[in-house]
Design a protein around this motif. Sequence first.
Motif, PDB file in Angstrom:
ATOM      1  N   SER A   1       0.690  -0.976   0.108  1.00  0.00           N
ATOM      2  CA  SER A   1      -0.216  -0.004  -0.063  1.00  0.00           C
ATOM      3  C   SER A   1       0.776   1.260   0.076  1.00  0.00           C
ATOM      4  O   SER A   1       1.907   1.125   0.815  1.00  0.00           O
ATOM      5  CB  SER A   1      -0.897   0.064   1.214  1.00  0.00           C
ATOM      6  OG  SER A   1      -1.489   1.309   1.272  1.00  0.00           O
ATOM      7  N   SER A   2       0.419   2.316  -0.910  1.00  0.00           N
ATOM      8  CA  SER A   2       1.088   3.493  -0.678  1.00  0.00           C
ATOM      9  C   SER A   2       0.575   4.489   0.292  1.00  0.00           C
ATOM     10  O   SER A   2       0.997   5.566   0.206  1.00  0.00           O
ATOM     11  CB  SER A   2       1.066   4.195  -1.989  1.00  0.00           C
ATOM     12  OG  SER A   2      -0.198   4.168  -2.645  1.00  0.00           O
ATOM     13  N   THR A   3      -0.361   3.873   0.990  1.00  0.00           N
ATOM     14  CA  THR A   3      -1.090   4.757   2.146  1.00  0.00           C
ATOM     15  C   THR A   3      -0.255   5.568   2.940  1.00  0.00           C
ATOM     16  O   THR A   3       0.767   5.070   3.501  1.00  0.00           O
ATOM     17  CB  THR A   3      -1.998   3.932   2.948  1.00  0.00           C
ATOM     18  OG1 THR A   3      -2.941   3.340   2.043  1.00  0.00           O
ATOM     19  CG2 THR A   3      -2.800   4.903   4.018  1.00  0.00           C
ATOM     20  N   GLY A   4      -0.371   6.859   3.204  1.00  0.00           N
ATOM     21  CA  GLY A   4       0.750   7.623   4.099  1.00  0.00           C
ATOM     22  C   GLY A   4      -0.345   8.718   4.613  1.00  0.00           C
ATOM     23  O   GLY A   4      -1.328   8.710   4.964  1.00  0.00           O
ATOM     24  N   ASP A   5       0.406   9.554   5.308  1.00  0.00           N
ATOM     25  CA  ASP A   5      -0.128  10.745   5.709  1.00  0.00           C
ATOM     26  C   ASP A   5      -0.918  10.406   6.965  1.00  0.00           C
ATOM     27  O   ASP A   5      -2.044  10.897   7.274  1.00  0.00           O
ATOM     28  CB  ASP A   5      -0.875  11.669   4.840  1.00  0.00           C
ATOM     29  CG  ASP A   5      -0.089  12.126   3.680  1.00  0.00           C
ATOM     30  OD1 ASP A   5       1.220  12.535   3.916  1.00  0.00           O
ATOM     31  OD2 ASP A   5      -0.519  12.575   2.708  1.00  0.00           O
ATOM     32  N   GLY A   6      -0.327   9.687   8.035  1.00  0.00           N
ATOM     33  CA  GLY A   6      -1.063   9.400   9.227  1.00  0.00           C
ATOM     34  C   GLY A   6      -2.071   8.337   8.971  1.00  0.00           C
ATOM     35  O   GLY A   6      -2.897   8.227   9.919  1.00  0.00           O
ATOM     36  N   LYS A   7      -2.185   7.814   7.979  1.00  0.00           N
ATOM     37  CA  LYS A   7      -3.279   6.595   7.682  1.00  0.00           C
ATOM     38  C   LYS A   7      -2.896   5.230   8.019  1.00  0.00           C
ATOM     39  O   LYS A   7      -1.702   5.088   7.698  1.00  0.00           O
ATOM     40  CB  LYS A   7      -3.885   6.899   6.293  1.00  0.00           C
ATOM     41  CG  LYS A   7      -4.442   8.227   5.969  1.00  0.00           C
ATOM     42  CD  LYS A   7      -5.777   8.634   6.896  1.00  0.00           C
ATOM     43  CE  LYS A   7      -6.249   9.922   6.738  1.00  0.00           C
ATOM     44  NZ  LYS A   7      -7.211  10.238   7.490  1.00  0.00           N
ATOM     45  N   ALA A   8      -3.678   4.345   8.463  1.00  0.00           N
ATOM     46  CA  ALA A   8      -3.170   3.137   8.715  1.00  0.00           C
ATOM     47  C   ALA A   8      -3.322   2.329   7.378  1.00  0.00           C
ATOM     48  O   ALA A   8      -4.244   2.419   6.530  1.00  0.00           O
ATOM     49  CB  ALA A   8      -3.978   2.188   9.627  1.00  0.00           C
ATOM     50  N   VAL A   9      -2.379   1.151   7.277  1.00  0.00           N
ATOM     51  CA  VAL A   9      -2.368   0.314   6.030  1.00  0.00           C
ATOM     52  C   VAL A   9      -3.465  -0.774   6.510  1.00  0.00           C
ATOM     53  O   VAL A   9      -4.516  -1.271   5.703  1.00  0.00           O
ATOM     54  CB  VAL A   9      -1.074  -0.337   5.651  1.00  0.00           C
ATOM     55  CG1 VAL A   9      -1.171  -1.417   4.708  1.00  0.00           C
ATOM     56  CG2 VAL A   9      -0.053   0.458   5.089  1.00  0.00           C
ATOM     57  N   VAL A  10      -3.662  -1.383   7.508  1.00  0.00           N
ATOM     58  CA  VAL A  10      -4.359  -2.116   7.953  1.00  0.00           C
ATOM     59  C   VAL A  10      -5.208  -1.491   9.377  1.00  0.00           C
ATOM     60  O   VAL A  10      -4.370  -1.071  10.100  1.00  0.00           O
ATOM     61  CB  VAL A  10      -3.932  -3.384   8.556  1.00  0.00           C
ATOM     62  CG1 VAL A  10      -4.896  -4.399   9.096  1.00  0.00           C
ATOM     63  CG2 VAL A  10      -3.182  -4.045   7.147  1.00  0.00           C
ATOM     64  N   LYS A  11      -6.287  -1.517   9.438  1.00  0.00           N
ATOM     65  CA  LYS A  11      -7.306  -0.855  10.451  1.00  0.00           C
ATOM     66  C   LYS A  11      -8.062  -1.945  11.099  1.00  0.00           C
ATOM     67  O   LYS A  11      -8.910  -2.444  10.023  1.00  0.00           O
ATOM     68  CB  LYS A  11      -7.691   0.364  10.109  1.00  0.00           C
ATOM     69  CG  LYS A  11      -8.762   1.153  11.175  1.00  0.00           C
ATOM     70  CD  LYS A  11      -9.047   2.502  10.721  1.00  0.00           C
ATOM     71  CE  LYS A  11      -9.871   3.211  11.661  1.00  0.00           C
ATOM     72  NZ  LYS A  11     -10.558   4.349  11.268  1.00  0.00           N
ATOM     73  N   ILE A  12      -8.051  -2.329  12.396  1.00  0.00           N
ATOM     74  CA  ILE A  12      -9.308  -3.209  12.999  1.00  0.00           C
ATOM     75  C   ILE A  12      -9.954  -2.356  13.818  1.00  0.00           C
ATOM     76  O   ILE A  12      -9.302  -2.023  14.822  1.00  0.00           O
ATOM     77  CB  ILE A  12      -8.396  -4.574  13.469  1.00  0.00           C
ATOM     78  CG1 ILE A  12      -7.682  -5.103  12.409  1.00  0.00           C
ATOM     79  CG2 ILE A  12      -9.549  -5.209  14.232  1.00  0.00           C
ATOM     80  CD1 ILE A  12      -6.505  -6.247  12.774  1.00  0.00           C
ATOM     81  N   VAL A  13     -11.268  -2.416  13.658  1.00  0.00           N
ATOM     82  CA  VAL A  13     -12.130  -1.650  14.637  1.00  0.00           C
ATOM     83  C   VAL A  13     -13.117  -2.639  14.951  1.00  0.00           C
ATOM     84  O   VAL A  13     -14.005  -2.680  14.290  1.00  0.00           O
ATOM     85  CB  VAL A  13     -12.816  -0.313  14.034  1.00  0.00           C
ATOM     86  CG1 VAL A  13     -13.487   0.533  15.087  1.00  0.00           C
ATOM     87  CG2 VAL A  13     -11.652   0.717  13.460  1.00  0.00           C
TER      88      VAL A  13
END
Length: 181
Positions: free
Chosen positions: A94-106
């Motif tokens: 993933s190229s996700t950045g800027d404080g965002k999670a690549v994997v998020k479990i809620v």
Amino acid sequence: TGVLDTVDLIKFIGDSLTSGDLLNASADALTTGSILNLVSNSSSNSTRSLVKIHNDHTSAGEATPLEIVNDGGGKGIKITASGSDDDPTLDITSSTGDGKAVVKIVPTSLRSDGYAFLIESDEDDNSIRSIAKIHNDHANATGATCLELLNDAAGTRQDVFISTATTTGDVFDINCDSLTT
């Protein structure tokens, strides 16, 4: 019959479709069957994807390529991998950045005996290995923190809990061979 090398056997084109479904299947009387069964028995070892979902426009940032909703309470995704090569069962790039999670479990209804994340090994092999590993793999990433634990609840029982049946060796080992100051 005959050899079909590069043609699409079934092709749906709905380029002008804006809010409907291009393909919709319903199977309300299922007991042990499935809505869709995709099988490949090819012996070719070439790199390929058996199923590919591709959101092909960079401006469509809010599109979700795959959404799974399970109202039945069972597993949402089950992956069974029995291959013998060294490739991971789940590989996320993933190229996700800027404080965002690549994997998020809620978890929305976590019970007192439940977990938001569980890594469990039931392997009877007694070889030396790691059950979990966090690895910052770039020498220039000097600002990276490998593990950060945050607990917003004041007065909790403990932030880190280690329970082990180890009778020999170290329960907690910190190795800093390159520490200079």
